[in-house]
Design a protein around this motif. Structure first.
Motif, PDB file in Angstrom:
ATOM      1  N   GLU A  50       0.804  -1.217   0.000  1.00  0.00           N
ATOM      2  CA  GLU A  50       0.000   0.000   0.000  1.00  0.00           C
ATOM      3  C   GLU A  50       0.839   1.270   0.000  1.00  0.00           C
ATOM      4  OE1 GLU A  50      -4.167   1.376   2.120  1.00  0.00           O
ATOM      5  OE2 GLU A  50      -2.940  -0.177   3.024  1.00  0.00           O
ATOM      6  N   LEU A  54       0.867   2.725   6.955  1.00  0.00           N
ATOM      7  CA  LEU A  54       0.103   1.794   7.767  1.00  0.00           C
ATOM      8  C   LEU A  54       1.063   1.194   8.792  1.00  0.00           C
ATOM      9  CD1 LEU A  54      -2.653   0.441   8.201  1.00  0.00           C
ATOM     10  CD2 LEU A  54      -1.903  -1.377   6.647  1.00  0.00           C
ATOM     11  N   TRP A  95      -3.946  -0.109  -2.738  1.00  0.00           N
ATOM     12  CA  TRP A  95      -4.107  -1.504  -2.348  1.00  0.00           C
ATOM     13  C   TRP A  95      -4.871  -2.338  -3.384  1.00  0.00           C
ATOM     14  CZ3 TRP A  95      -2.173  -5.375  -0.249  1.00  0.00           C
ATOM     15  CH2 TRP A  95      -2.913  -6.464   0.180  1.00  0.00           C
ATOM     16  N   ALA A 112      -1.277 -10.188   2.866  1.00  0.00           N
ATOM     17  CA  ALA A 112      -2.715 -10.004   3.048  1.00  0.00           C
ATOM     18  C   ALA A 112      -3.272 -11.102   3.934  1.00  0.00           C
ATOM     19  CB  ALA A 112      -3.436  -9.999   1.696  1.00  0.00           C
ATOM     20  N   ARG A 168     -14.364   3.021   7.354  1.00  0.00           N
ATOM     21  CA  ARG A 168     -13.382   1.994   7.005  1.00  0.00           C
ATOM     22  C   ARG A 168     -12.881   2.249   5.588  1.00  0.00           C
ATOM     23  NH1 ARG A 168     -11.367  -2.511   9.095  1.00  0.00           N
ATOM     24  NH2 ARG A 168     -11.033  -4.379   7.842  1.00  0.00           N
ATOM     25  N   TYR A 172     -10.602  -2.596   2.048  1.00  0.00           N
ATOM     26  CA  TYR A 172     -10.274  -3.417   3.200  1.00  0.00           C
ATOM     27  C   TYR A 172     -11.278  -4.564   3.311  1.00  0.00           C
ATOM     28  CZ  TYR A 172      -6.625  -0.384   5.097  1.00  0.00           C
ATOM     29  OH  TYR A 172      -5.449   0.316   5.289  1.00  0.00           O
ATOM     30  N   ARG A 173     -10.766  -5.711   3.708  1.00  0.00           N
ATOM     31  CA  ARG A 173     -11.618  -6.898   3.771  1.00  0.00           C
ATOM     32  C   ARG A 173     -12.695  -6.749   4.836  1.00  0.00           C
ATOM     33  NH1 ARG A 173      -9.900 -10.953   7.681  1.00  0.00           N
ATOM     34  NH2 ARG A 173     -10.577 -12.566   6.236  1.00  0.00           N
ATOM     35  N   SER A 188      -8.487   6.385   3.509  1.00  0.00           N
ATOM     36  CA  SER A 188      -7.325   5.901   4.246  1.00  0.00           C
ATOM     37  C   SER A 188      -7.693   5.719   5.717  1.00  0.00           C
ATOM     38  CB  SER A 188      -6.176   6.904   4.132  1.00  0.00           C
ATOM     39  OG  SER A 188      -6.513   8.111   4.801  1.00  0.00           O
ATOM     40  N   PRO A 189      -6.859   4.992   6.480  1.00  0.00           N
ATOM     41  CA  PRO A 189      -7.099   4.880   7.919  1.00  0.00           C
ATOM     42  C   PRO A 189      -7.088   6.242   8.617  1.00  0.00           C
ATOM     43  CG  PRO A 189      -5.562   3.182   7.191  1.00  0.00           C
ATOM     44  CD  PRO A 189      -5.763   4.108   6.030  1.00  0.00           C
ATOM     45  N   THR A 204     -14.251   3.577  14.212  1.00  0.00           N
ATOM     46  CA  THR A 204     -13.458   2.951  13.168  1.00  0.00           C
ATOM     47  C   THR A 204     -12.616   1.874  13.824  1.00  0.00           C
ATOM     48  OG1 THR A 204     -11.959   3.316  11.295  1.00  0.00           O
ATOM     49  CG2 THR A 204     -11.451   4.485  13.342  1.00  0.00           C
TER      50      THR A 204
END
Length: 278
Positions: A50, A54, A95, A112, A168, A172-173, A188-189, A204
Motif C-alpha cells: 500500500e 500503515l 491496495w 494479506a 473503514r 479493506y476486507r 485511508s485509515p 473505526t
C-alpha cells in the motif's frame, strides 16, 4: 585430439547447440543445463504494498520507498529475502491495484489476510483443510473499535436498534461487525480516524494487538479517543504469491514461508508504533 567426453559433461550452456551435433543430449540433460543457468541469476521478488502509511507495517506515503525505517514488515521481508538469497523489489501502489497486479501476474507477492475469494489467484501456505496455515503467517494483529470519549458506543452496541456508523478504508476486507453497523467508506485509515474525531461517525477500527501483545499507535494517545477491548477481530497476514511465481519458483516460495515466522522480531514491530521517533 578433442576430448568429446569433456564437452558432453560441460556446464557451459552457450555450447548446447554445438554439443548436440557432437553428442546428442537427452531432454533431462537440457533441462538440467537450463536450471543451472537460471540458478546463477539472482531471483527478483516484486513485492507490492500500500502507498499509504500503515504502521507498524509500512512507513511513509506515496510511491517513494523510505531509505531508513521503511516499516517493520518491509524490514522483516528484506531480512528473509537476503537469508534465502533473492532480491526484494518494492513497489507501492493503491491496495486494490496491488491485488489486481497480483491476479494479472504483474506483481509477484503481497501481504494479506486469507480470504476465500482471493484463493483463485493467490498462493499461500495451506494447512490440511486447504485454508491458510497460521503457523507460517508473517504477522498477527488484533483490531479494536476506537470511538470518541463522549460517544456511548458500548451502549449502542448492546442496543441493537441503534445504528452504528463505522468508517473503514475502501478495499479493506470485511470483518464481523456488530449487526447494527453501517459502513462509511474512506480513502485511508487516517481519514477514518478524522471522521471519528470530528464526530461525523461513531467509530473505526484500529490496531490494538500485535503479534499477541496489546499495543496501540502512539498518535492515538494524543486524540480524544478510547479503544474498546477485547479485539473485535484477530487476523493473520500471509506472504501471498502469484500463481505464476509459485509455478516457477516453488522451492524458493516454500523457503520464504518457512523463514518468515522464524525471523519475526516482535520488538521491532512494537518500536514502529513510536514512529518516526524510533
Amino acid at each position: 585430439m578433442v576430448n568429446i567426453g569433456f564437452f558432453c559433461h560441460s556446464n557451459f550452456t552457450i555450447l548446447l547447440v554445438g554439443l548436440a551435433l557432437i553428442c546428442p543430449l537427452s531432454q533431462a540433460d537440457v533441462l538440467k543445463f537450463q536450471d543451472e543457468a537460471v540458478a546463477t541469476q539472482q531471483l527478483i521478488l516484486r513485492f507490492c504494498y500500500e502507498d499509504k502509511q500503515l504502521l507498524p507495517y509500512y512507513a511513509g506515503n506515496g510511491a517513494i520507498i523510505p531509505a531508513d525505517a521503511p516499516g517493520a514488515t518491509i524490514e522483516h521481508l528484506q531480512k528473509v529475502a537476503n537469508n534465502v538469497g533473492i532480491t526484494l523489489e518494492l513497489v507501492r501502489q493503491p491496495w486494490l491495484r496491488c491485488l489486481q497486479q497480483l491476479e494479472n501476474n504483474e506483481a509477484d507477492a503481497l501481504v494479506a489476510a486469507y480470504e476465500a475469494d482471493r484463493a483463485h489467484f493467490t498462493v499461500f501456505p495451506q494447512g490440511t483443510n486447504n485454508e491458510a496455515d497460521s503457523r507460517y503467517a508473517i504477522n498477527q494483529l488484533g483490531l479494536c473499535l476506537a470511538y470518541r470519549f463522549d460517544n456511548p458506543l458500548p451502549e449502542k452496541i448492546r442496543d441493537r436498534e441503534q445504528e452504528i456508523t463505522l468508517a473503514r478504508p475502501l478495499g479493506y476486507r470485511p470483518i464481523p461487525f456488530p449487526a447494527n453497523t453501517v459502513l462509511v467508506p474512506t480513502h485511508s485509515p487516517a481519514h477514518a480516524l478524522d471522521l471519528v474525531i470530528e464526530g461525523r461517525v461513531d467509530t473505526t477500527t484500529v490496531l490494538c494487538q500485535l503479534n499477541g501483545i496489546d499495543a496501540r499507535e502512539r498518535h492515538l494517545t494524543m486524540t480524544p479517543l478510547q479503544i474498546l477491548y477485547p479485539p473485535l477481530h484477530v487476523s493473520y497476514g500471509y506472504l501471498m504469491v502469484s500463481q505464476q511465481f509459485y509455478r516457477h519458483h516453488r522451492q524458493i516460495t516454500e523457503q520464504l514461508w518457512q523463514e518468515l515466522p522464524k525471523m519475526l522480531d516482535k520488538a521491532r514491530y512494537i518500536q514502529y508504533l513510536k514512529y518516526p521517533d524510533i
